[in-house]
Every structure is written in structure tokens, then in C-alpha cells.
Design a protein around this motif. Structure first.
Motif, PDB file in Angstrom:
ATOM      1  N   ALA A  82       0.840  -1.204   0.000  1.00 15.48           N
ATOM      2  CA  ALA A  82       0.000   0.000   0.000  1.00 15.48           C
ATOM      3  C   ALA A  82       0.870   1.248   0.000  1.00 15.48           C
ATOM      4  O   ALA A  82       0.576   2.230  -0.683  1.00 15.48           O
ATOM      5  N   LYS A  83       1.966   1.185   0.756  1.00 16.21           N
ATOM      6  CA  LYS A  83       2.890   2.320   0.782  1.00 16.21           C
ATOM      7  C   LYS A  83       3.433   2.591  -0.613  1.00 16.21           C
ATOM      8  O   LYS A  83       3.489   3.737  -1.064  1.00 16.21           O
ATOM      9  N   GLU A  84       3.841   1.560  -1.308  1.00 12.99           N
ATOM     10  CA  GLU A  84       4.366   1.718  -2.655  1.00 12.99           C
ATOM     11  C   GLU A  84       3.299   2.225  -3.615  1.00 12.99           C
ATOM     12  O   GLU A  84       3.580   3.046  -4.501  1.00 12.99           O
ATOM     13  N   THR A  85       2.076   1.779  -3.431  1.00 18.60           N
ATOM     14  CA  THR A  85       0.971   2.269  -4.277  1.00 18.60           C
ATOM     15  C   THR A  85       0.747   3.753  -4.052  1.00 18.60           C
ATOM     16  O   THR A  85       0.590   4.522  -5.008  1.00 18.60           O
ATOM     17  N   VAL A  86       0.754   4.178  -2.795  1.00 21.79           N
ATOM     18  CA  VAL A  86       0.585   5.603  -2.480  1.00 21.79           C
ATOM     19  C   VAL A  86       1.758   6.400  -3.024  1.00 21.79           C
ATOM     20  O   VAL A  86       1.596   7.488  -3.569  1.00 21.79           O
ATOM     21  N   ARG A  87       2.962   5.865  -2.899  1.00 23.71           N
ATOM     22  CA  ARG A  87       4.151   6.567  -3.410  1.00 23.71           C
ATOM     23  C   ARG A  87       4.055   6.794  -4.903  1.00 23.71           C
ATOM     24  O   ARG A  87       4.363   7.874  -5.399  1.00 23.71           O
ATOM     25  N   HIS A  88       3.571   5.812  -5.636  1.00 24.81           N
ATOM     26  CA  HIS A  88       3.452   5.962  -7.080  1.00 24.81           C
ATOM     27  C   HIS A  88       2.266   6.833  -7.481  1.00 24.81           C
ATOM     28  O   HIS A  88       2.257   7.435  -8.560  1.00 24.81           O
ATOM     29  N   ALA A  89       1.270   6.902  -6.621  1.00 24.35           N
ATOM     30  CA  ALA A  89       0.060   7.664  -6.939  1.00 24.35           C
ATOM     31  C   ALA A  89       0.215   9.148  -6.643  1.00 24.35           C
ATOM     32  O   ALA A  89      -0.518   9.964  -7.207  1.00 24.35           O
ATOM     33  N   THR A  90       1.145   9.500  -5.771  1.00 24.27           N
ATOM     34  CA  THR A  90       1.260  10.916  -5.404  1.00 24.27           C
ATOM     35  C   THR A  90       2.462  11.564  -5.990  1.00 24.27           C
ATOM     36  O   THR A  90       3.455  11.140  -6.300  1.00 24.27           O
TER      37      THR A  90
END
Length: 90
Positions: A82-90
Motif C-alpha cells: 500500500a505504501k508503494e501504491t501511495v508513493r506511485h500515486a502521489t
């Protein structure tokens, strides 16, 4: 920021800067009053640029902190993926 946007922004900035310089640069033959007004305008422009740079830096810092906090929250609540998903999304 893309290369095209950077180049366009730079061209506009230089064009604007050239025009402003023509009007605030003390010129030979200026009266005392006009010379003082040009100096005040130049000082005001410099002060505005300094404040603008500080605001831009502050904005960058706030955005960066928000991204880091969002990633930390996602990691704690949902895990590393989830952290990596948020990092790529922001």
C-alpha cells in the motif's frame, strides 16, 4: 515538470524580465524623481522575487511532508504494498 513546459516557462520569464528591466533600469537623463521611482520599483521587484521563492520552497516542503505522511499511514495501516501504491500515486 516536462521539458516543454520548462522551456516555455523560461522563454516567457526571460521575455517578461527583459521588458521589466527596460522600465526599472535607471537611465541617463532621468530626473531625480524618476530615478528614485525606478530604484523603488527595482527594490520592490527584488523583494517580491525573494518572497515568491520562499513561498515556493515552503509549498514544496509541505507537499513533500504530506506525501511522506501519506506513505507512512498507508504502510502502517495496510502494509508495504500500500505504501508503494501511495508513493506511485502521489
Amino acid at each position: 515538470m516536462s521539458d516543454v513546459v520548462s522551456k516555455l516557462s523560461e522563454k516567457v520569464s526571460h521575455k517578461f524580465g527583459d521588458k521589466v528591466t527596460q522600465h526599472i533600469e535607471v537611465q541617463e537623463g532621468d530626473s531625480d524623481n524618476k530615478m528614485r521611482m525606478r530604484q523603488i520599483a527595482a527594490s520592490s521587484m527584488l523583494a517580491y522575487a525573494e518572497v515568491s521563492d520562499a513561498v515556493a520552497q515552503g509549498y514544496f516542503e509541505v507537499v513533500q511532508a504530506g506525501k511522506e505522511e501519506g506513505q507512512a499511514y498507508a504502510e502502517k495501516k495496510y502494509g508495504e504494498n500500500a505504501k508503494e501504491t501511495v508513493r506511485h500515486a502521489t
